[in-house]
Design a protein around this motif. Sequence first.
Motif, short mmCIF file in Angstrom:
data_model
loop_
_atom_site.label_atom_id
_atom_site.label_comp_id
_atom_site.label_asym_id
_atom_site.label_seq_id
_atom_site.Cartn_x
_atom_site.Cartn_y
_atom_site.Cartn_z
N GLU A 198 0.84 -1.21 0.00
CA GLU A 198 0.00 0.00 0.00
C GLU A 198 0.87 1.26 0.00
N ALA A 215 1.86 4.42 -3.04
CA ALA A 215 1.76 5.87 -2.84
C ALA A 215 3.12 6.54 -3.11
N THR A 267 -8.50 3.16 -4.40
CA THR A 267 -7.24 3.89 -4.26
C THR A 267 -6.66 3.56 -2.89
N VAL A 291 -3.11 5.15 1.87
CA VAL A 291 -1.96 6.06 2.04
C VAL A 291 -1.85 7.01 0.84
N ALA A 292 -2.20 6.54 -0.34
CA ALA A 292 -2.17 7.43 -1.53
C ALA A 292 -3.20 8.55 -1.36
N GLN A 293 -4.34 8.23 -0.76
CA GLN A 293 -5.36 9.26 -0.51
C GLN A 293 -4.83 10.30 0.50
N ALA A 322 -1.65 10.94 1.06
CA ALA A 322 -0.53 11.65 0.42
C ALA A 322 -1.07 12.80 -0.44
#
Length: 290
Positions: free
Chosen positions: A44, A48, A140, A143-145, A147
Motif C-alpha cells: 500500500e 503511494a 485507491t 496512504v495514496a489518498q 498523500a
Amino acid sequence: MKPLRKAVLPVAGLGTRFLPATKATAKEMLPVVDKPLIQYAIEEARAAGIEQFCLITGRGKTAIVEHFDIAFELEAVLRERGKTEAMALLEGTQLEPGAIVTVRQQEPLGLGHAIWCARAFIGEDPFAILLPDDLILGETPCVAQLAAVYRETGGNVVAVQDVPREHTNRYGILDIGADDGRLAEVKGLVEKPAPEVAPSTLSIIGRYVLRPEVIAHLSRFERGAGGEVQLTDAMAKMIGKLPFHGLRFEGKRFDCGDKVGFLEAQIAFALKRPELAPKVREFLRHYCPA
Ligand code: G1P
C-alpha cells in the motif's frame, strides 16, 4: 514542500489476542488469503510512491525481516525446476536493497514511543505511519489518498472513520472544526475517551501522514492513556501550529487485530480474487443458507 518518501511501520506488538498462533510467529506474518499482513501494508505504501521503510520491531520478529529478503535456496530451487508461476508470487516481497531498515523498540512503552524510536530514520522529512493490523480494501490505496491531502495542505493528515459511540474508548478520537464531509479540520484529539466524554465518534484508523515536528513532542515521554507514550497526545500538540486534517478515506477497513475482523477480511479479500470467488461464494451459501 518535501515529498513523501518514508514510512514507519510499528510491528513490535506481542499479538496476545491471537495466541496461540502468535506464540512463535509475528502477528504481522498472519496471512489474509495468501499474503501476510505486513506485505499488504508495504505494498500500500509503495503504491503511494513511498520507497523507504522503517520497521519498529521487537524480540521474535525476525521472520518479518526475512520475508523481505532474498530467499536464496527457495529461489534457486524454483528457478532450477522452472516454476515461473511460483517465482512470480514472490514479486511483492522484493524491495530495492537498503529500502528497509529496522529499529528495535526495547520496551513496550506505547505507539508514540515506537514512532520516536524511528527518529533517526525520519530526520527532517514527512513520513507515513501504517499500522499493519488495519487492512483496507478499496480502489485507491488509503496512504495514496492521505498523500494527496498532504500535497494539498502541507500538514498532518490522519485517516478517520465514524465508529459506534460505545467504541470510542478503542481509538484516538477527533474534535473537529470546518468539515466538508471528506476532510475535517482537527481542533482537538483525545486518546481512547469514554463514550460519555468523547468529543465525536470520528476515530483515527491506522494510517497517518505526519510532519517530522511530532518527534520533538514525543521526546518528552509524557505518559497518556494506559500509562503509555501516546502518538495521539504528541499529534495534539501540533494543532493550531500546522494544518491538520482527518480524511474520511474511501475504502473498507478491517481490524485484523480482532478475530472477527480478521475472519471478515479473509472472506472479503478472497471474494476479490477471481480464481477463488466462485468457490468461496458457493461454500458460504452452505454455512449461511438464504
Ligand atoms: C492506536 C492509536 C489509536 C488509533 C488506533 C487505530 O491504538 O493509539 O489512536 O485510533 O491505533 O487502530 P491501538 O489500536 O494500538 O490501541
